[in-house]
Design an enzyme around this catalytic site. Sequence first.
Site, PDB file in Angstrom:
ATOM      1  N   GLU A 129      -3.487   3.084   7.097  1.00 39.00           N
ATOM      2  CA  GLU A 129      -2.374   2.990   8.222  1.00 39.00           C
ATOM      3  C   GLU A 129      -2.978   4.384   9.107  1.00 39.00           C
ATOM      4  O   GLU A 129      -2.860   5.532   8.583  1.00 39.00           O
ATOM      5  CB  GLU A 129      -1.060   2.911   8.023  1.00 39.00           C
ATOM      6  N   ARG A 179      11.853  -7.626  11.710  1.00 35.36           N
ATOM      7  CA  ARG A 179      11.695  -8.934  12.144  1.00 35.36           C
ATOM      8  C   ARG A 179      12.517  -9.989  10.920  1.00 35.36           C
ATOM      9  O   ARG A 179      12.973 -10.845  11.459  1.00 35.36           O
ATOM     10  CB  ARG A 179      10.260  -9.329  11.734  1.00 35.36           C
ATOM     11  N   CYS A 188       8.154  -0.122   5.520  1.00 32.53           N
ATOM     12  CA  CYS A 188       7.018   0.531   5.251  1.00 32.53           C
ATOM     13  C   CYS A 188       6.532   1.785   6.253  1.00 32.53           C
ATOM     14  O   CYS A 188       6.346   2.748   6.216  1.00 32.53           O
ATOM     15  CB  CYS A 188       5.692  -0.407   5.099  1.00 32.53           C
ATOM     16  N   HIS A 237      -1.346  -0.143   3.095  1.00 34.05           N
ATOM     17  CA  HIS A 237      -0.941  -1.472   2.937  1.00 34.05           C
ATOM     18  C   HIS A 237      -1.999  -2.240   2.219  1.00 34.05           C
ATOM     19  O   HIS A 237      -3.295  -2.268   2.215  1.00 34.05           O
ATOM     20  CB  HIS A 237      -0.863  -2.159   4.325  1.00 34.05           C
TER      21      HIS A 237
HETATM   22  N1  PCA Z   1       5.970  -4.263   2.879  1.00 36.76           N
HETATM   23  C1  PCA Z   1       7.055  -4.099   3.712  1.00 36.76           C
HETATM   24  C2  PCA Z   1       8.230  -3.286   3.226  1.00 36.76           C
HETATM   25  C3  PCA Z   1       8.076  -3.370   1.903  1.00 36.76           C
HETATM   26  C4  PCA Z   1       6.601  -3.738   1.407  1.00 36.76           C
HETATM   27  O1  PCA Z   1       5.812  -3.847   0.445  1.00 36.76           O
HETATM   28  C5  PCA Z   1       6.398  -3.384   5.207  1.00 36.76           C
HETATM   29  O2  PCA Z   1       5.378  -3.731   5.359  1.00 36.76           O
HETATM   30  O3  PCA Z   1       7.664  -2.688   5.789  1.00 36.76           O
END
Ligand code: PCA
Length: 212
Positions: A79, A89, A142, A166
Amino acid sequence: MKILITGFEPFGGDKINPTEKIVNALKNEKIENVEIFTKVLPVVFKKADEILVDMLNEIKPEISLHLGLAAGRSGISLERVALNLMDARIPDNEGYQPQDVQIRKDGANAYFSKLSIKKIVNDLRKEGIPSVISNTAGLYVCNEVMYISLYHSEKFGFPRKTGFIHVPYLPEQVVEKFSYTGQNVPSISFDLQLKAVKLIIKETLQEFEKPC
Ligand code: PCA
């Protein structure tokens, strides 16, 4: 040298979160001269904030790496940016669904990752691991965790290096959730996800030790 690595519990109806498994696998990892601290955070805006801030203040890690699941992504996503905004959402795991709420009133609108995201993406790809830079961490828990860690870094000077990664679904999640044809949902095996995270830890440690 102290490193904090966080993942998340399952959310949004999923039974597993790959990042919980990754964090658990890293608990007993031994790296010379490095203390590894791990935490599986709740997918709850208020609790994740409190737990993360407490851990950052207690441990004062030089590096923190935060992991989360991004369903539907095909690669390990480094990111680039965290926004000072929560706009969910779906409700979090305790039913809270903020809409257009700031994370920190005295924070910048956005902070950039402090990881060498381009170098990491290139190096992961060289190892045969699908990997991309992502320009949005979403506006859910996140993004909140990434924002808070960077805010903390700016305000208090630690963690010096921090960022968010991610990961895609695991193959078993795709098998379980998508049982009919017509939906193309990518996944990456646990072993490859873990290998990617270990490489990111290694590179970030090397970057940290480089003379300025
Ligand atoms: N993904 C979510 C929150 C927890 C996770 O593993 C996100 O992308 O915000």
